[in-house]
Design a protein around this motif. Structure first.
Motif, PDB file in Angstrom:
ATOM      1  N   ARG A 411       0.379  11.093  -5.086  1.00 17.41           N
ATOM      2  CA  ARG A 411       0.372  12.542  -5.056  1.00 17.41           C
ATOM      3  C   ARG A 411       0.472  13.202  -3.535  1.00 17.41           C
ATOM      4  N   LEU A 412       0.146  12.410  -2.807  1.00 16.82           N
ATOM      5  CA  LEU A 412       0.313  12.810  -1.389  1.00 16.82           C
ATOM      6  C   LEU A 412       0.689  11.806  -0.251  1.00 16.82           C
ATOM      7  N   PRO A 413       1.793  11.540  -0.408  1.00 17.77           N
ATOM      8  CA  PRO A 413       2.474  10.213   0.164  1.00 17.77           C
ATOM      9  C   PRO A 413       2.390  10.387   1.816  1.00 17.77           C
ATOM     10  N   ASP A 414       1.910   9.216   2.373  1.00 16.75           N
ATOM     11  CA  ASP A 414       1.901   8.969   4.004  1.00 16.75           C
ATOM     12  C   ASP A 414       2.669   8.009   4.358  1.00 16.75           C
ATOM     13  N   PRO A 415       3.956   8.220   4.840  1.00 11.41           N
ATOM     14  CA  PRO A 415       4.679   7.136   5.173  1.00 11.41           C
ATOM     15  C   PRO A 415       4.019   6.142   6.208  1.00 11.41           C
ATOM     16  N   ARG A 416       2.963   6.333   7.140  1.00 10.38           N
ATOM     17  CA  ARG A 416       2.529   5.675   8.007  1.00 10.38           C
ATOM     18  C   ARG A 416       1.334   4.921   7.485  1.00 10.38           C
ATOM     19  N   ALA A 417       0.889   5.284   6.269  1.00  7.07           N
ATOM     20  CA  ALA A 417      -0.314   4.596   5.859  1.00  7.07           C
ATOM     21  C   ALA A 417      -0.061   3.078   5.437  1.00  7.07           C
ATOM     22  N   ALA A 418      -0.912   2.344   5.842  1.00  6.07           N
ATOM     23  CA  ALA A 418      -0.887   0.894   5.611  1.00  6.07           C
ATOM     24  C   ALA A 418      -0.954   0.535   4.347  1.00  6.07           C
ATOM     25  N   MET A 419       0.135  -0.478   4.065  1.00  7.25           N
ATOM     26  CA  MET A 419       0.165  -0.996   2.537  1.00  7.25           C
ATOM     27  C   MET A 419       0.309   0.018   1.516  1.00  7.25           C
ATOM     28  N   ARG A 420       1.003   1.309   1.986  1.00  9.07           N
ATOM     29  CA  ARG A 420       1.173   2.438   0.854  1.00  9.07           C
ATOM     30  C   ARG A 420      -0.036   2.845   0.163  1.00  9.07           C
ATOM     31  N   GLY A 421      -1.150   2.884   0.836  1.00 12.49           N
ATOM     32  CA  GLY A 421      -2.273   3.394   0.501  1.00 12.49           C
ATOM     33  C   GLY A 421      -3.224   2.072   0.116  1.00 12.49           C
ATOM     34  N   LEU A 422      -2.788   1.161  -0.150  1.00 14.05           N
ATOM     35  CA  LEU A 422      -3.482  -0.097  -0.703  1.00 14.05           C
ATOM     36  C   LEU A 422      -4.530  -0.749   0.207  1.00 14.05           C
ATOM     37  N   GLY A 423      -4.449  -0.222   1.255  1.00 16.87           N
ATOM     38  CA  GLY A 423      -5.412  -0.977   2.289  1.00 16.87           C
ATOM     39  C   GLY A 423      -6.890  -1.141   1.894  1.00 16.87           C
ATOM     40  N   GLY A 424      -7.358  -0.089   1.259  1.00 19.96           N
ATOM     41  CA  GLY A 424      -9.084  -0.115   0.798  1.00 19.96           C
ATOM     42  C   GLY A 424      -8.931  -1.047  -0.210  1.00 19.96           C
ATOM     43  N   PRO A 425      -8.100  -1.283  -1.188  1.00 18.30           N
ATOM     44  CA  PRO A 425      -8.469  -2.407  -2.198  1.00 18.30           C
ATOM     45  C   PRO A 425      -8.152  -3.687  -1.607  1.00 18.30           C
ATOM     46  N   ALA A 426      -7.273  -3.785  -0.671  1.00 17.68           N
ATOM     47  CA  ALA A 426      -7.065  -5.154  -0.082  1.00 17.68           C
ATOM     48  C   ALA A 426      -8.293  -5.596   0.646  1.00 17.68           C
ATOM     49  N   VAL A 427      -8.799  -4.618   1.289  1.00 19.78           N
ATOM     50  CA  VAL A 427      -9.938  -5.250   2.357  1.00 19.78           C
ATOM     51  C   VAL A 427     -11.007  -5.541   1.499  1.00 19.78           C
ATOM     52  N   ALA A 428     -11.215  -4.617   0.182  1.00 16.49           N
ATOM     53  CA  ALA A 428     -12.311  -4.945  -0.717  1.00 16.49           C
ATOM     54  C   ALA A 428     -12.163  -6.307  -1.176  1.00 16.49           C
ATOM     55  N   LEU A 429     -10.988  -6.575  -1.599  1.00 10.35           N
ATOM     56  CA  LEU A 429     -10.689  -8.123  -2.121  1.00 10.35           C
ATOM     57  C   LEU A 429     -11.006  -9.076  -1.077  1.00 10.35           C
ATOM     58  N   LEU A 430     -10.590  -9.015   0.074  1.00  7.30           N
ATOM     59  CA  LEU A 430     -10.931  -9.912   1.259  1.00  7.30           C
ATOM     60  C   LEU A 430     -12.681  -9.888   1.364  1.00  7.30           C
ATOM     61  N   ALA A 431     -13.119  -8.854   1.292  1.00  3.91           N
ATOM     62  CA  ALA A 431     -14.867  -8.902   1.420  1.00  3.91           C
ATOM     63  C   ALA A 431     -15.361  -9.705   0.383  1.00  3.91           C
ATOM     64  N   CYS A 432     -14.800  -9.645  -1.125  1.00  7.13           N
ATOM     65  CA  CYS A 432     -15.113 -10.493  -2.008  1.00  7.13           C
ATOM     66  C   CYS A 432     -14.991 -11.928  -2.057  1.00  7.13           C
ATOM     67  N   ALA A 433     -13.437 -12.276  -1.546  1.00  5.33           N
ATOM     68  CA  ALA A 433     -13.285 -13.572  -1.193  1.00  5.33           C
ATOM     69  C   ALA A 433     -13.980 -14.115  -0.091  1.00  5.33           C
ATOM     70  N   LEU A 434     -14.411 -13.441   0.875  1.00  3.10           N
ATOM     71  CA  LEU A 434     -15.238 -13.787   2.100  1.00  3.10           C
ATOM     72  C   LEU A 434     -16.545 -14.033   1.471  1.00  3.10           C
ATOM     73  N   GLY A 435     -17.147 -13.414   0.574  1.00  4.96           N
ATOM     74  CA  GLY A 435     -18.522 -13.501   0.032  1.00  4.96           C
ATOM     75  C   GLY A 435     -18.332 -14.713  -0.450  1.00  4.96           C
ATOM     76  N   GLY A 436     -17.417 -15.137  -1.435  1.00  6.55           N
ATOM     77  CA  GLY A 436     -17.276 -16.255  -2.311  1.00  6.55           C
ATOM     78  C   GLY A 436     -16.992 -17.388  -1.504  1.00  6.55           C
TER      79      GLY A 436
END
Length: 800
Positions: A411-436
């Motif tokens: 809805r509000l594209p930012d061409p400079r945003a990392a991973m097309r705005g999916l940086g937050g979900p990616a980092v959350a996944l890494l946090a869960c993997a690290l905890g596991g």
């Protein structure tokens, strides 16, 4: 590791004496009460107006000493304490009384905040909180949104729920070690108990054994370990809040349409942290209660079991479910309050929810310790369903978070945003993997230590073995990505040679020198490839983790056993991956403990860990209360109070000079100033990650619109960077009515070859020593000149 330009190996200086002359006003009143707003920047009536300029230096990652920052071995603390303080040269302590001595040069002050992240030895234990810190970062990585408050709230809710699952996972891992492996399996097996004499009093002897040998009593006693861990996390969260984050910001009104970092309550989240701390503490205690209650209740529900105990077990199960729903409800009900300084505290909730969970745990321990003839500990506790449910819930939350983030970015594209705005979900996944990985590593190593030959115990849950088995394939994918990056970097290095030659036309060519400069430039560009690496790692983790979960649920056996009757190649690969994964998990766990132990004793190692926290703990604890404390909730109010009080007292000109992470603190502090004070501040940043890292990974808070608003609101802003700097970069903001923010890239090295001015080869500075470049002093002088009232400003100012 990022090297600050003033980085040294010594601790921050703590002078023993304060100046005897007039002392500047402190960074804030002792009781931190909100001060009355003062729209006038004129000095008090009858007071002389000192014609004096001030440069406030803020160091970057890794810390520094005031002597290094100010270039003088004699410094004095002007305001602050042993944790964070403002220093001056001793000769400048009373500069306001001698303005004539400072014509043409500013008085320099250094704000030293390195002890907020790398102080005493106990902070090395913050390594254990790494998954919590990572998931907290995911909260702040959401894409920018416009008129989407419900979607933004949903994003924050999903991250908070993911953080709650991490707390449950950590406590469940402690339960697995203490209750299942030690108290249930090893103490219940004669051979294992004989090898570990400290478990002898828990082991059955003969037909009856000692009083503690009953399985329920063993579980109740072992529950002290995870319960103590939960209590320790609560204590650390409460203590660090009081020590680091309880400083109230400068009181000011919210500015409509302004960036959230300028909101009055952004750097003071007392109410949310307290609520989350209560909910996570209750969740941890309830996890322990469930681990003790489940086997006892299952035994009582068998046909012919005692009716009274069965009823008690069902009643306790209902109470546990009610408290669990209450804890989840507290996490879901409320997010951050930023538009107001949130000074309220839900005292009844904060106290009663953890105390209720603790009381239930005590009742469950009494219930489990009741005598049950014929109850024996056989096999393992029901760990597979518990860990499997946690992993499945984390996967669902991450996928939902990705869908929400994609909708916001679309809805509000930012061409400079990392991973097309999916940086937050990616980092959350890494946090869960690290905890596991951390949880599985602890369980695997304790199981190997207790079992010895590997034949007497059932071992940890099968899912943990599957998770360890996917580590080698993930590392193989990362190695392939690293090879691709190395090839791209090599090509870029060869292409950079031509640019280096053009930068030094007319000088004798030195092929080796040219190659080295080009290689440093190419290596610095790797920072911009970080989204690619994170994307590859997350994709591999998600696919292989889902496969591990499906394999554990479908077969109920380890990968080696599940592939026993398949092709020889498949069985060999499964066997090798399982053995190598277990070895890697063990090695990682040993390195983790060794590093933490070394950091506890070695100050230099603690500074290395402090650098990790400098980057990871800039943001407030919005998703996880057990994350390491946010140093910016102390540093930003410190800087804001210092600038506001000095400008209002003197009416003078101020240059806020920030290097590296210090530039991020400087920007955040400038946003917190009132508009009238902010217009008196010039911003000088160098080696700054404001756009290169923060703008790309945190687009909702440091995106193009936010940085452009900062450019408009301060008096003037200049940014210095080098192409050899792996951290700092351009801000990419057009000049508007005045000069552009970015200076042309600074020369690095300052001299290509030997010359009368540089008889020895000049070093390639990269991220350090920006003040050694002549451009630094020139830009500071220009900023001060543009702040003069009699000269035209950077842009027309509104009246009033």
């Amino acid at each position: 590791m990022e090297r600050a330009q003033e980085h040294t190996d010594g601790p921050a200086h703590r002078p023993g004496a304060l100046p005897t002359g007039p002392v500047l006003p402190p960074g804030g009143p002792p009781d931190h009460r909100p001060r009355q707003r003062d729209t006038s920047l004129r000095p008090a009536a009858g007071a002389a107006v000192p014609e004096i300029d001030l440069e406030l230096l803020v160091h970057g990652v890794g810390g520094s000493t005031p002597e290094k920052m100010l270039g003088d071995p004699r410094t004095v603390r002007i305001t602050g304490d042993d944790t964070a303080a403002v220093f001056r040269r001793t000769g400048d302590a009373d500069a306001e009384t001698r303005p004539g001595d400072y014509r043409g040069r500013p008085v320099r002050e250094a704000y030293v905040w390195c002890n907020l992240t790398s102080g005493n030895a106990s902070r090395a234990l913050w390594l254990l909180l790494l998954p919590f810190m990572v998931v907290n970062l995911a909260h702040w990585m959401r894409p920018a949104a416009q008129d989407r408050p419900r979607t933004v709230r949903l994003y924050g809710l999903l991250v908070r729920l993911a953080g709650l699952t991490l707390t449950v996972l950590l406590v469940a891992a402690a339960c697995e070690v203490a209750l299942d492996l030690a108290a249930w399996q090893c103490a219940g097996t004669a051979a294992c108990a004989r090898r570990h004499t400290w478990l002898g009093f828990l082991s059955p002897t003969g037909a009856t054994g000692g009083w503690w040998s009953a399985p329920g009593r063993r579980l109740a006693l072992a529950a002290l370990v995870p319960a103590a861990l939960t209590g320790l996390l609560w204590y650390l969260s409460h203590r660090t809040w009081s020590a680091y984050e309880s400083t109230r910001p400068l009181a000011h009104d919210a500015e409509p349409g302004h960036t959230s970092l300028g909101s009055p309550g952004f750097w003071y989240g007392r109410r949310l942290v307290a609520r989350l701390r209560a909910a996570h503490t209750a969740a941890g205690l309830l996890t322990v209660a469930a681990a003790v209650l489940a086997p006892a209740a299952a035994f009582d529900r068998r046909p012919g079991g005692p009716a009274l105990l069965d009823a008690a077990g069902r009643l306790l199960s209902c109470a546990l479910a009610v408290l669990a729903v209450a804890a989840v409800g507290v996490v879901c009900r409320r997010g951050r309050t930023e538009n107001l300084l949130d000074q309220e505290l839900d005292r009844h909730l904060v106290r009663r929810l953890p105390l209720g969970a603790l009381a239930l745990l005590v009742l469950v321990a009494l219930y489990a310790g009741w005598s049950r003839p014929g109850w024996r500990s056989v096999g393992r506790l029901a760990g597979d369903p518990a860990f499997g449910s946690l992993v499945l819930a984390q996967g669902v939350l991450v996928i939902a978070l990705g869908a929400v983030a994609h909708d916001l970015h679309r809805r509000l594209p930012d061409p400079r945003a990392a991973m097309r705005g999916l940086g937050g979900p990616a980092v959350a996944l890494l946090a869960c993997a690290l905890g596991g990985v951390m949880s599985g590593g602890v369980a695997q190593r304790v199981s190997d230590w207790l079992d010895g030959t590997g034949s007497s115990l059932a071992g940890p849950p099968v899912l943990l073995t599957w998770q360890a088995s996917v580590i080698p394939p993930v590392l193989a994918v990362l190695l392939a990505a690293a090879g691709w990056l190395a090839r791209r970097t090599s090509r870029l290095g060869r292409a950079e040679r031509a640019d280096v030659a053009l930068d030094h036309v007319g000088e004798p060519e030195d092929t080796a020198r040219t190659r080295r400069i080009a290689r440093v430039r190419a290596m610095a560009a790797l920072t911009d490839r970080a989204p690619f690496v994170v994307t590859v790692l997350c994709a591999a983790t998600l696919v292989l983790g889902a496969g591990a979960l499906a394999g554990a649920f479908a077969t109920g056996r380890t990968p080696d056993a599940a592939a026993d009757r398949t092709f020889a190649l498949v069985h060999g690969a499964a066997q090798a991956s399982q053995a190598l994964g277990s070895w890697l998990v063990g090695l990682g766990f040993i390195l983790f403990v060794t590093w933490g132990r070394r950091a506890y004793k070695d100050a230099s190692a603690r500074r290395t860990i402090g650098i990790l926290w400098d980057v990871g703990t800039f943001w407030p604890r919005a998703a996880h209360p057990f994350a390491p404390p946010c140093y910016a909730e102390r540093a930003v109010p410190d800087l804001t109070w210092r600038m506001d009080t000095w400008i209002r007292r003197t009416g003078g000109r101020l240059v806020l000079s920030g290097h590296s992470q210090g530039s991020v603190l400087a920007a955040a502090a400038a946003w917190q100033l009132t508009p009238s004070v902010r217009r008196r501040v010039a911003l000088l940043t160098y080696g700054s990650p404001l756009e290169r890292l923060y703008g790309r990974w945190f687009p909702a808070h440091f995106g193009p619109a936010e940085l452009a608003s900062l450019h408009r609101e301060v008096a003037c802003w200049r940014n210095l960077y080098r192409r050899t700097d792996p951290i700092g970069g351009p801000v990419r903001i057009a000049g508007g009515d005045g000069p552009a923010v970015d200076h042309t890239p600074l020369k690095d090295p300052l001299a290509y070859g030997r010359s009368p001015g540089h008889p020895l080869p000049a070093p390639i500075l990269g991220h350090s020593d920006y003040q050694a470049d002549p451009a630094f002093a020139e830009e500071r002088k220009r900023l001060l000149a543009r702040l003069r009232p009699e000269l035209p400003g950077q842009r027309p100012r509104p009246a009033g």
